[in-house]
Design an enzyme around this catalytic site. Structure first.
Site, PDB file in Angstrom:
ATOM      1  N   LYS A 135       0.842  -1.201   0.000  1.00  0.00           N
ATOM      2  CA  LYS A 135       0.000   0.000   0.000  1.00  0.00           C
ATOM      3  C   LYS A 135       0.880   1.255   0.000  1.00  0.00           C
ATOM      4  O   LYS A 135       2.097   1.178   0.209  1.00  0.00           O
ATOM      5  CB  LYS A 135      -0.926  -0.041   1.218  1.00  0.00           C
ATOM      6  CG  LYS A 135      -1.932  -1.197   1.179  1.00  0.00           C
ATOM      7  CD  LYS A 135      -2.861  -1.145   2.396  1.00  0.00           C
ATOM      8  CE  LYS A 135      -3.851  -2.292   2.394  1.00  0.00           C
ATOM      9  NZ  LYS A 135      -4.782  -2.203   3.566  1.00  0.00           N
ATOM     10  N   ARG A 160      -1.827 -14.617   3.677  1.00  0.00           N
ATOM     11  CA  ARG A 160      -2.606 -13.924   4.720  1.00  0.00           C
ATOM     12  C   ARG A 160      -1.966 -14.147   6.094  1.00  0.00           C
ATOM     13  O   ARG A 160      -1.896 -13.226   6.912  1.00  0.00           O
ATOM     14  CB  ARG A 160      -4.059 -14.421   4.733  1.00  0.00           C
ATOM     15  CG  ARG A 160      -4.870 -14.090   3.494  1.00  0.00           C
ATOM     16  CD  ARG A 160      -5.390 -12.675   3.463  1.00  0.00           C
ATOM     17  NE  ARG A 160      -6.205 -12.320   4.594  1.00  0.00           N
ATOM     18  CZ  ARG A 160      -6.892 -11.163   4.667  1.00  0.00           C
ATOM     19  NH1 ARG A 160      -6.856 -10.280   3.658  1.00  0.00           N
ATOM     20  NH2 ARG A 160      -7.600 -10.863   5.718  1.00  0.00           N
ATOM     21  N   THR A 169      -5.530  -8.056  10.327  1.00  0.00           N
ATOM     22  CA  THR A 169      -5.837  -6.762   9.715  1.00  0.00           C
ATOM     23  C   THR A 169      -5.420  -5.599  10.619  1.00  0.00           C
ATOM     24  O   THR A 169      -4.831  -4.627  10.152  1.00  0.00           O
ATOM     25  CB  THR A 169      -7.360  -6.682   9.427  1.00  0.00           C
ATOM     26  OG1 THR A 169      -7.709  -7.750   8.555  1.00  0.00           O
ATOM     27  CG2 THR A 169      -7.731  -5.349   8.804  1.00  0.00           C
ATOM     28  N   HIS A 174      -1.935  -5.362   1.271  1.00  0.00           N
ATOM     29  CA  HIS A 174      -3.214  -6.008   0.967  1.00  0.00           C
ATOM     30  C   HIS A 174      -2.934  -7.405   0.443  1.00  0.00           C
ATOM     31  O   HIS A 174      -1.967  -7.607  -0.303  1.00  0.00           O
ATOM     32  CB  HIS A 174      -3.982  -5.222  -0.115  1.00  0.00           C
ATOM     33  CG  HIS A 174      -5.152  -6.008  -0.641  1.00  0.00           C
ATOM     34  ND1 HIS A 174      -6.366  -6.021   0.003  1.00  0.00           N
ATOM     35  CD2 HIS A 174      -5.263  -6.864  -1.685  1.00  0.00           C
ATOM     36  CE1 HIS A 174      -7.184  -6.844  -0.652  1.00  0.00           C
ATOM     37  NE2 HIS A 174      -6.538  -7.360  -1.684  1.00  0.00           N
ATOM     38  N   PHE A 216     -15.537   3.557   7.359  1.00  0.00           N
ATOM     39  CA  PHE A 216     -14.176   3.962   6.979  1.00  0.00           C
ATOM     40  C   PHE A 216     -13.936   3.930   5.469  1.00  0.00           C
ATOM     41  O   PHE A 216     -12.809   4.154   5.017  1.00  0.00           O
ATOM     42  CB  PHE A 216     -13.150   3.065   7.694  1.00  0.00           C
ATOM     43  CG  PHE A 216     -13.300   1.587   7.424  1.00  0.00           C
ATOM     44  CD1 PHE A 216     -12.782   0.998   6.277  1.00  0.00           C
ATOM     45  CD2 PHE A 216     -13.969   0.778   8.339  1.00  0.00           C
ATOM     46  CE1 PHE A 216     -12.924  -0.358   6.033  1.00  0.00           C
ATOM     47  CE2 PHE A 216     -14.118  -0.601   8.097  1.00  0.00           C
ATOM     48  CZ  PHE A 216     -13.594  -1.159   6.937  1.00  0.00           C
ATOM     49  N   ASN A 271      -1.885  -0.204   7.275  1.00  0.00           N
ATOM     50  CA  ASN A 271      -1.397  -1.549   7.622  1.00  0.00           C
ATOM     51  C   ASN A 271      -0.564  -2.197   6.514  1.00  0.00           C
ATOM     52  O   ASN A 271      -0.476  -3.413   6.413  1.00  0.00           O
ATOM     53  CB  ASN A 271      -2.546  -2.438   8.113  1.00  0.00           C
ATOM     54  CG  ASN A 271      -3.584  -2.699   7.044  1.00  0.00           C
ATOM     55  OD1 ASN A 271      -3.445  -2.249   5.904  1.00  0.00           O
ATOM     56  ND2 ASN A 271      -4.625  -3.432   7.395  1.00  0.00           N
ATOM     57  N   GLU A 286      -9.458  -9.894  -8.040  1.00  0.00           N
ATOM     58  CA  GLU A 286      -8.480  -8.813  -7.864  1.00  0.00           C
ATOM     59  C   GLU A 286      -7.353  -8.899  -8.898  1.00  0.00           C
ATOM     60  O   GLU A 286      -6.913  -7.868  -9.411  1.00  0.00           O
ATOM     61  CB  GLU A 286      -7.941  -8.845  -6.424  1.00  0.00           C
ATOM     62  CG  GLU A 286      -9.036  -8.465  -5.424  1.00  0.00           C
ATOM     63  CD  GLU A 286      -8.692  -8.760  -3.971  1.00  0.00           C
ATOM     64  OE1 GLU A 286      -7.587  -9.256  -3.686  1.00  0.00           O
ATOM     65  OE2 GLU A 286      -9.559  -8.486  -3.102  1.00  0.00           O
ATOM     66  N   ARG A 316       2.532  -7.138   9.069  1.00  0.00           N
ATOM     67  CA  ARG A 316       1.858  -6.064   9.816  1.00  0.00           C
ATOM     68  C   ARG A 316       2.348  -6.007  11.262  1.00  0.00           C
ATOM     69  O   ARG A 316       2.477  -4.927  11.840  1.00  0.00           O
ATOM     70  CB  ARG A 316       0.347  -6.267   9.743  1.00  0.00           C
ATOM     71  CG  ARG A 316      -0.224  -5.939   8.354  1.00  0.00           C
ATOM     72  CD  ARG A 316      -1.592  -6.542   8.168  1.00  0.00           C
ATOM     73  NE  ARG A 316      -2.284  -6.055   6.990  1.00  0.00           N
ATOM     74  CZ  ARG A 316      -3.420  -6.569   6.535  1.00  0.00           C
ATOM     75  NH1 ARG A 316      -3.988  -7.590   7.166  1.00  0.00           N
ATOM     76  NH2 ARG A 316      -3.998  -6.076   5.456  1.00  0.00           N
ATOM     77  N   TYR A 365     -12.289  -2.250  -3.343  1.00  0.00           N
ATOM     78  CA  TYR A 365     -12.808  -2.321  -1.975  1.00  0.00           C
ATOM     79  C   TYR A 365     -14.335  -2.285  -1.923  1.00  0.00           C
ATOM     80  O   TYR A 365     -14.908  -1.945  -0.884  1.00  0.00           O
ATOM     81  CB  TYR A 365     -12.217  -1.185  -1.132  1.00  0.00           C
ATOM     82  CG  TYR A 365     -10.798  -1.455  -0.650  1.00  0.00           C
ATOM     83  CD1 TYR A 365     -10.480  -2.619   0.050  1.00  0.00           C
ATOM     84  CD2 TYR A 365      -9.779  -0.525  -0.863  1.00  0.00           C
ATOM     85  CE1 TYR A 365      -9.187  -2.862   0.502  1.00  0.00           C
ATOM     86  CE2 TYR A 365      -8.482  -0.758  -0.406  1.00  0.00           C
ATOM     87  CZ  TYR A 365      -8.197  -1.933   0.287  1.00  0.00           C
ATOM     88  OH  TYR A 365      -6.919  -2.169   0.747  1.00  0.00           O
TER      89      TYR A 365
HETATM   90  P1  DAT Z   1      -7.740  -7.013   5.135  1.00  0.00           P
HETATM   91  O1  DAT Z   1      -6.947  -5.903   4.486  1.00  0.00           O
HETATM   92  O2  DAT Z   1      -6.958  -7.692   6.223  1.00  0.00           O
HETATM   93  O3  DAT Z   1      -8.331  -7.974   4.140  1.00  0.00           O
HETATM   94  P2  DAT Z   1     -10.425  -5.912   5.431  1.00  0.00           P
HETATM   95  O4  DAT Z   1     -10.726  -6.482   4.081  1.00  0.00           O
HETATM   96  O5  DAT Z   1     -11.381  -6.230   6.543  1.00  0.00           O
HETATM   97  O6  DAT Z   1      -8.964  -6.322   5.913  1.00  0.00           O
HETATM   98  O7  DAT Z   1     -10.345  -4.321   5.329  1.00  0.00           O
HETATM   99  C1  DAT Z   1      -9.720  -3.717   4.230  1.00  0.00           C
HETATM  100  C2  DAT Z   1      -8.869  -2.568   4.721  1.00  0.00           C
HETATM  101  O8  DAT Z   1      -9.711  -1.562   5.273  1.00  0.00           O
HETATM  102  C3  DAT Z   1      -7.900  -2.926   5.842  1.00  0.00           C
HETATM  103  O9  DAT Z   1      -6.691  -3.479   5.359  1.00  0.00           O
HETATM  104  C4  DAT Z   1      -7.684  -1.585   6.490  1.00  0.00           C
HETATM  105  C5  DAT Z   1      -9.033  -0.903   6.344  1.00  0.00           C
HETATM  106  N1  DAT Z   1      -9.832  -1.052   7.561  1.00  0.00           N
HETATM  107  C6  DAT Z   1     -10.421  -2.186   8.013  1.00  0.00           C
HETATM  108  N2  DAT Z   1     -11.066  -1.976   9.159  1.00  0.00           N
HETATM  109  C7  DAT Z   1     -10.887  -0.651   9.435  1.00  0.00           C
HETATM  110  C8  DAT Z   1     -11.314   0.201  10.503  1.00  0.00           C
HETATM  111  N3  DAT Z   1     -12.062  -0.247  11.511  1.00  0.00           N
HETATM  112  N4  DAT Z   1     -10.923   1.500  10.448  1.00  0.00           N
HETATM  113  C9  DAT Z   1     -10.164   1.984   9.428  1.00  0.00           C
HETATM  114  N5  DAT Z   1      -9.740   1.227   8.407  1.00  0.00           N
HETATM  115  C10 DAT Z   1     -10.096  -0.066   8.416  1.00  0.00           C
HETATM  116 MG    MG Z   2      -9.848  -7.777   2.765  1.00  0.00          MG
END
Ligand code: DAT
Ligand code: MG
Length: 148
Positions: free
Chosen positions: A9, A85, A91, A115, A57, A112, A126, A102, A49
């Site tokens: 990222k 993963r 996450t 991705h 968020f 973080n 993707e 991470r 996304y």
């Molecule tokens: P991952 O990236 O582990 O697949 P995710 O798909 O649940 O996680 O979320 C996508 C991204 O969104 C994550 O890498 C960071 C952001 N994110 C997730 N939860 C969040 C939150 N509570 N506040 C801010 N950003 C968040």
């Molecule tokens: Mg995800």
């Protein structure tokens, strides 16, 4: 062979972590089959996304992922989707174990570092969003017989 989509990222690119992250997957025994530095458009960010569009968020997430270049990659190997993963860690970096990407390099969930696709379906979706077929290389490495 299984493939996954991984992406350093904008925070990881700015912090000079592309090489460190590529090194972890290479050293593990996975094979890089596609990679490019690129800046994500608003439209691509919203598609990528899409599953989060109702989350509070979402706006912040799209702004962040479009805020600077990312390093998009496709990696290949046995069980690479779920193992990548595990290597990324949880996450939320507050819960990511030390030794994970991470866990070692990130502090907050909004920044973080990396991705990674979370299932075979999202990997296929993707990879298709970010790469044209001709941008992926299919090749054999002699060392593969010492890994698989
Ligand atoms: P991952 O990236 O582990 O697949 P995710 O798909 O649940 O996680 O979320 C996508 C991204 O969104 C994550 O890498 C960071 C952001 N994110 C997730 N939860 C969040 C939150 N509570 N506040 C801010 N950003 C968040
Ligand atoms: Mg995800």
């Amino acid at each position: 062979m299984e493939k996954t989509f991984l992406m350093v990222k904008p925070d990881g690119v700015q912090r000079g972590l592309i090489g460190e992250i590529v090194n972890r997957f290479e050293s593990k025994g996975y094979q890089l089959v596609g990679g490019k530095l690129m800046t994500i458009s608003q439209e691509l960010a919203e598609q990528h996304y899409g599953e989060h569009k109702e989350r509070p968020f979402f706006g912040e997430l799209v702004d962040f992922i479009t805020s600077g270049p990312v390093f998009a990659m496709v990696w290949e190997g046995e069980n690479v989707i779920s193992t990548a993963r595990l290597m990324m860690g949880a996450t939320n970096p507050k819960e990511s174990a030390p030794g994970t990407i991470r866990g070692d390099f990130a502090v907050t969930v909004a920044k973080n570092i990396i991705h990674g696709s979370d299932s075979p379906e999202s990997a296929e979706r993707e990879i298709g969003l970010f790469f044209k077929e001709e941008e992926l290389s299919s090749y054999e490495k002699a060392v593969n017989s010492w890994i698989n």
